[in-house]
Scaffold this active site. Structure first.
Site, PDB file in Angstrom:
ATOM      1  CE1 TYR A  50      93.569  60.534 107.441  1.00  0.00           C
ATOM      2  CE2 TYR A  50      92.345  58.389 107.653  1.00  0.00           C
ATOM      3  CZ  TYR A  50      93.203  59.139 106.829  1.00  0.00           C
ATOM      4  OH  TYR A  50      93.848  58.855 106.115  1.00  0.00           O
ATOM      5  N   GLY A  53      89.259  65.874 112.326  1.00  0.00           N
ATOM      6  CA  GLY A  53      89.638  66.161 113.788  1.00  0.00           C
ATOM      7  C   GLY A  53      91.133  66.055 113.884  1.00  0.00           C
ATOM      8  CG  HIS A  54      95.238  63.921 113.442  1.00  0.00           C
ATOM      9  ND1 HIS A  54      96.150  63.910 112.614  1.00  0.00           N
ATOM     10  CD2 HIS A  54      95.601  63.566 114.622  1.00  0.00           C
ATOM     11  CE1 HIS A  54      97.264  63.164 113.235  1.00  0.00           C
ATOM     12  NE2 HIS A  54      96.978  63.343 114.396  1.00  0.00           N
ATOM     13  CG  PHE A  55      95.942  68.360 113.628  1.00  0.00           C
ATOM     14  CD1 PHE A  55      95.629  67.927 114.961  1.00  0.00           C
ATOM     15  CD2 PHE A  55      97.236  67.869 113.181  1.00  0.00           C
ATOM     16  CE1 PHE A  55      96.525  67.303 115.971  1.00  0.00           C
ATOM     17  CE2 PHE A  55      97.839  67.068 113.992  1.00  0.00           C
ATOM     18  CZ  PHE A  55      97.663  66.883 115.107  1.00  0.00           C
ATOM     19  CB  VAL A  60      98.753  65.787 109.671  1.00  0.00           C
ATOM     20  CG1 VAL A  60      99.927  64.821 109.824  1.00  0.00           C
ATOM     21  CG2 VAL A  60      99.179  67.144 109.418  1.00  0.00           C
TER      22      VAL A  60
END
Length: 161
Positions: A50, A53-55, A60
């Protein structure tokens, strides 16, 4: 009821929870007092999928995944007393109350996951849960969950409580 405290490694966790990579979010149970409380650990690695893309510029851990880690921890507490077959049961959220996020969780953090049993009535479990990093609260919530048996094709048996 015994007050003996128990720890569980990843091999035992895999026998209790149906989750697998990339959604298994508990690495170790540090302290388990059946039907009372649990303390578990999630090592947050930069390699978590994750984070791409986060971020991209400031990774985070998504708050919903922190809540999922807390729910998995609570499931381990529930399963410490209730016999079950992880292949034929689903542990499901029924509700999340009073969720608060107090600190970001980043790669390199150790997320300490705590859940305290509140009550169990008619197939519904309630827990008070808290996630901490370095002794600081990252998130907290009241979790309401249930266990449902699945039938042969993975569908829920709505009649089980």
């Amino acid at each position: 009821m015994s007050t003996e405290k128990i720890s569980l490694d990843i091999h035992k966790i895999l026998t209790l929870l149906p989750h697998r990579y990339p959604i298994l979010l508990v690495d170790r149970v540090l302290d388990l007092e059946p039907h009372r409380s649990i303390k578990a650990l999630k090592n947050v690695s930069f390699n978590e999928p994750y984070f791409m893309g986060h971020f991209p510029n400031r990774p985070v851990m998504p708050g919903v995944l922190i809540l999922e880690a807390l729910a998995q921890t609570a499931a381990l507490l529930a399963f410490s007393e209730e016999p079950h077959d992880p292949v034929s049961t689903l542990y499901l959220f029924v509700g999340i109350d009073n969720a608060r996020f107090k600190r970001v969780v980043e790669p390199g953090d150790q997320l300490i996951l705590k859940a305290t049993f509140e009550r169990h009535m008619r197939g519904i479990w309630k827990f008070r849960a808290r996630a901490e990093v370095d002794g600081m609260v990252a998130a907290e919530a009241d979790l309401i969950c249930t266990v449902r048996r699945t039938v042969g094709n993975g569908q829920q048996d709505a009649g089980l409580r």
